[in-house]
Design a protein around this motif. Structure first.
Motif, PDB file in Angstrom:
ATOM      1  N   TYR A 132       7.502   4.438  13.714  1.00  0.00           N
ATOM      2  CA  TYR A 132       6.840   3.267  14.473  1.00  0.00           C
ATOM      3  C   TYR A 132       6.011   2.421  13.472  1.00  0.00           C
ATOM      4  CZ  TYR A 132       7.714   6.130  18.848  1.00  0.00           C
ATOM      5  OH  TYR A 132       8.568   6.825  19.758  1.00  0.00           O
ATOM      6  N   ALA A 133       5.724   1.427  13.375  1.00  0.00           N
ATOM      7  CA  ALA A 133       5.123   0.658  12.399  1.00  0.00           C
ATOM      8  C   ALA A 133       3.723   1.128  12.427  1.00  0.00           C
ATOM      9  CB  ALA A 133       5.136  -0.883  12.657  1.00  0.00           C
ATOM     10  N   GLU A 134       3.146   1.266  13.390  1.00  0.00           N
ATOM     11  CA  GLU A 134       1.557   1.962  13.433  1.00  0.00           C
ATOM     12  C   GLU A 134       1.441   2.812  12.877  1.00  0.00           C
ATOM     13  OE1 GLU A 134      -2.371   1.667  14.455  1.00  0.00           O
ATOM     14  OE2 GLU A 134      -0.973   0.158  14.650  1.00  0.00           O
ATOM     15  N   ASP A 135       2.212   4.080  12.576  1.00  0.00           N
ATOM     16  CA  ASP A 135       2.102   5.038  12.109  1.00  0.00           C
ATOM     17  C   ASP A 135       2.068   4.856  10.509  1.00  0.00           C
ATOM     18  OD1 ASP A 135       2.004   6.558  14.581  1.00  0.00           O
ATOM     19  OD2 ASP A 135       4.178   7.218  14.177  1.00  0.00           O
ATOM     20  N   GLY A 136       3.042   3.771  10.091  1.00  0.00           N
ATOM     21  CA  GLY A 136       3.056   3.617   8.623  1.00  0.00           C
ATOM     22  C   GLY A 136       1.770   2.936   8.204  1.00  0.00           C
ATOM     23  N   VAL A 137       1.274   2.020   8.952  1.00  0.00           N
ATOM     24  CA  VAL A 137       0.179   1.232   8.194  1.00  0.00           C
ATOM     25  C   VAL A 137      -0.958   2.056   8.462  1.00  0.00           C
ATOM     26  CG1 VAL A 137       1.244  -1.141   8.814  1.00  0.00           C
ATOM     27  CG2 VAL A 137      -0.231   0.100  10.704  1.00  0.00           C
ATOM     28  N   GLN A 138      -1.341   2.783   9.487  1.00  0.00           N
ATOM     29  CA  GLN A 138      -2.134   3.840   9.586  1.00  0.00           C
ATOM     30  C   GLN A 138      -2.434   4.736   8.291  1.00  0.00           C
ATOM     31  OE1 GLN A 138      -4.164   7.250  12.539  1.00  0.00           O
ATOM     32  NE2 GLN A 138      -2.798   5.519  13.391  1.00  0.00           N
ATOM     33  N   LEU A 139      -1.253   5.154   7.690  1.00  0.00           N
ATOM     34  CA  LEU A 139      -1.088   6.155   6.567  1.00  0.00           C
ATOM     35  C   LEU A 139      -1.526   5.407   5.445  1.00  0.00           C
ATOM     36  CD1 LEU A 139       1.982   8.438   7.450  1.00  0.00           C
ATOM     37  CD2 LEU A 139      -0.497   9.386   7.214  1.00  0.00           C
ATOM     38  N   VAL A 140      -0.854   4.396   5.311  1.00  0.00           N
ATOM     39  CA  VAL A 140      -1.063   3.478   4.224  1.00  0.00           C
ATOM     40  C   VAL A 140      -2.926   3.041   4.129  1.00  0.00           C
ATOM     41  CG1 VAL A 140      -0.901   1.413   2.826  1.00  0.00           C
ATOM     42  CG2 VAL A 140       1.040   2.490   4.075  1.00  0.00           C
ATOM     43  N   GLU A 141      -3.393   2.598   5.128  1.00  0.00           N
ATOM     44  CA  GLU A 141      -4.824   2.446   5.085  1.00  0.00           C
ATOM     45  C   GLU A 141      -5.676   3.551   4.844  1.00  0.00           C
ATOM     46  OE1 GLU A 141      -7.879   0.494   8.257  1.00  0.00           O
ATOM     47  OE2 GLU A 141      -5.658   0.030   8.297  1.00  0.00           O
ATOM     48  N   LYS A 142      -5.178   5.003   5.082  1.00  0.00           N
ATOM     49  CA  LYS A 142      -6.080   5.812   4.845  1.00  0.00           C
ATOM     50  C   LYS A 142      -5.845   6.393   3.310  1.00  0.00           C
ATOM     51  CE  LYS A 142      -5.926   8.364   9.216  1.00  0.00           C
ATOM     52  NZ  LYS A 142      -5.751   9.493  10.233  1.00  0.00           N
ATOM     53  N   ILE A 143      -4.793   5.986   2.575  1.00  0.00           N
ATOM     54  CA  ILE A 143      -4.751   6.221   1.305  1.00  0.00           C
ATOM     55  C   ILE A 143      -5.268   5.098   0.081  1.00  0.00           C
ATOM     56  CG2 ILE A 143      -3.066   6.722  -0.701  1.00  0.00           C
ATOM     57  CD1 ILE A 143      -1.259   7.696   1.586  1.00  0.00           C
ATOM     58  N   ILE A 144      -4.932   3.799   0.464  1.00  0.00           N
ATOM     59  CA  ILE A 144      -5.352   2.955  -0.419  1.00  0.00           C
ATOM     60  C   ILE A 144      -6.925   2.793  -0.794  1.00  0.00           C
ATOM     61  CG2 ILE A 144      -5.483   0.406  -0.519  1.00  0.00           C
ATOM     62  CD1 ILE A 144      -2.990  -0.053   0.641  1.00  0.00           C
ATOM     63  N   PRO A 145      -8.031   3.028   0.268  1.00  0.00           N
ATOM     64  CA  PRO A 145      -9.255   2.679  -0.302  1.00  0.00           C
ATOM     65  C   PRO A 145      -9.917   3.778  -1.432  1.00  0.00           C
ATOM     66  CG  PRO A 145      -9.007   2.847   2.094  1.00  0.00           C
ATOM     67  CD  PRO A 145      -7.770   3.212   1.561  1.00  0.00           C
ATOM     68  N   PHE A 146      -9.042   5.039  -1.598  1.00  0.00           N
ATOM     69  CA  PHE A 146      -9.652   5.696  -2.741  1.00  0.00           C
ATOM     70  C   PHE A 146      -9.003   5.352  -4.017  1.00  0.00           C
ATOM     71  CE2 PHE A 146      -9.378   8.270   1.268  1.00  0.00           C
ATOM     72  CZ  PHE A 146     -10.852   8.837   1.425  1.00  0.00           C
ATOM     73  N   PHE A 147      -8.228   4.449  -3.901  1.00  0.00           N
ATOM     74  CA  PHE A 147      -7.673   4.236  -5.423  1.00  0.00           C
ATOM     75  C   PHE A 147      -8.168   2.865  -5.804  1.00  0.00           C
ATOM     76  CE2 PHE A 147      -4.877   7.289  -3.732  1.00  0.00           C
ATOM     77  CZ  PHE A 147      -4.734   8.172  -4.860  1.00  0.00           C
ATOM     78  N   THR A 148      -9.138   2.620  -6.850  1.00  0.00           N
ATOM     79  CA  THR A 148      -9.724   1.476  -7.085  1.00  0.00           C
ATOM     80  C   THR A 148      -9.548   0.959  -8.385  1.00  0.00           C
ATOM     81  OG1 THR A 148     -11.692   2.531  -7.287  1.00  0.00           O
ATOM     82  CG2 THR A 148     -11.462   1.645  -5.121  1.00  0.00           C
ATOM     83  N   PRO A 149      -8.381   0.758  -8.981  1.00  0.00           N
ATOM     84  CA  PRO A 149      -7.229   1.087  -8.658  1.00  0.00           C
ATOM     85  C   PRO A 149      -6.610   2.857  -8.930  1.00  0.00           C
ATOM     86  CG  PRO A 149      -6.972  -0.009 -10.712  1.00  0.00           C
ATOM     87  CD  PRO A 149      -8.352   0.193 -10.494  1.00  0.00           C
TER      88      PRO A 149
END
Length: 241
Positions: A127-144
């Motif tokens: 499901y698309a919602e599962d993918g964007v949810q996981l990506v959103e949980k990872i990205i904020p910790f890498f700046t970059p």
């Protein structure tokens, strides 16, 4: 025995384990139309290429199995290494263990060699919602980048702060096809781990005592003697005669 040394620190394996551990406790939540959470799923992670898992999803040679593979899931792999000349230290520098537990020698290693390790983290969902949810949980910790402390070399009690940089993110959706084709949504996150590789650990002696004689210029007789005695913790006792 290559170059006269036989050694293995397991450094690359430590970097692989370190990278996988960053993502081994991710979860996703499912909600109903009213916005109430109805399910929480742990997302499994395994080492291996994404293509292998996609093939497992889309085709199952064992027709008696009802489930070919569970989604969502994560896969990661080390895809390459490249020399990082901009992080090179003086080759003559030597790293030694800070405290010796006994004896007259110290374990040490020369400056490590910097290498950038390329990792790919793949997210596979139905499901698309599962993918964007996981990506959103990872990205904020890498700046970059995100820094992790690794026990790089236990022989000299050396811990390293290793930056992990997020380089790019791509996604694909195999939505096209007939109704018999299984849908697989994938996200590929490309990372660079800025680590170091080490040569052999060798032992060097340290000075345990020193005797200094001061002589008379005319008679060449010893006027005074200074004795410096050291121990394994670099504590010194000075005796002046």
């Amino acid at each position: 025995m290559m170059f006269g040394h036989d050694f293995y620190h397991g450094t690359l394996r430590k970097y692989i384990v370190m990278f996988g551990n960053l993502f081994n406790e991710l979860q996703i939540e499912r909600y109903n139309s009213a916005g109430t959470k109805i399910q929480t799923l742990n997302v499994p992670i395994a080492y291996g290429p994404k293509a292998k898992y996609i093939a497992r999803i889309t085709s199952d040679p064992d027709l008696n199995r009802e489930i070919s593979i569970t989604l969502p899931r994560l896969a990661f792999e080390l895809t390459g290494l490249s020399y990082a000349a901009n992080r090179k230290l003086n080759s003559g520098l030597r790293i030694t263990k800070g405290v010796n537990t006994g004896g007259t020698d110290f374990a040490g290693v020369y400056s490590p060699i910097p290498y950038d390790m390329s990792f790919t983290l793949s997210i596979m969902t139905k499901y698309a919602e599962d993918g964007v949810q996981l990506v959103e949980k990872i990205i904020p910790f890498f700046t970059p980048d995100f820094t992790v402390t690794v026990k790089a070399l236990t022989d000299v009690s050396l811990n390293l702060d290793v930056p992990i940089e997020l380089n790019s993110i791509t996604n694909s959706d195999s939505y096209e096809g007939d109704f018999e084709v299984k849908r697989v949504i994938t996200w590929d996150l490309l990372f660079t781990v800025k680590g170091y590789l080490f040569g052999p650990v060798t032992k060097t002696k340290y000075i345990t005592n020193a005797v200094i004689n001061l002589r008379d210029e005319t008679t060449d007789a010893v006027v005074s003697t200074t004795t410096v005695t050291g121990n394994s913790e670099f504590g010194f006792t000075t005796t002046l005669t």
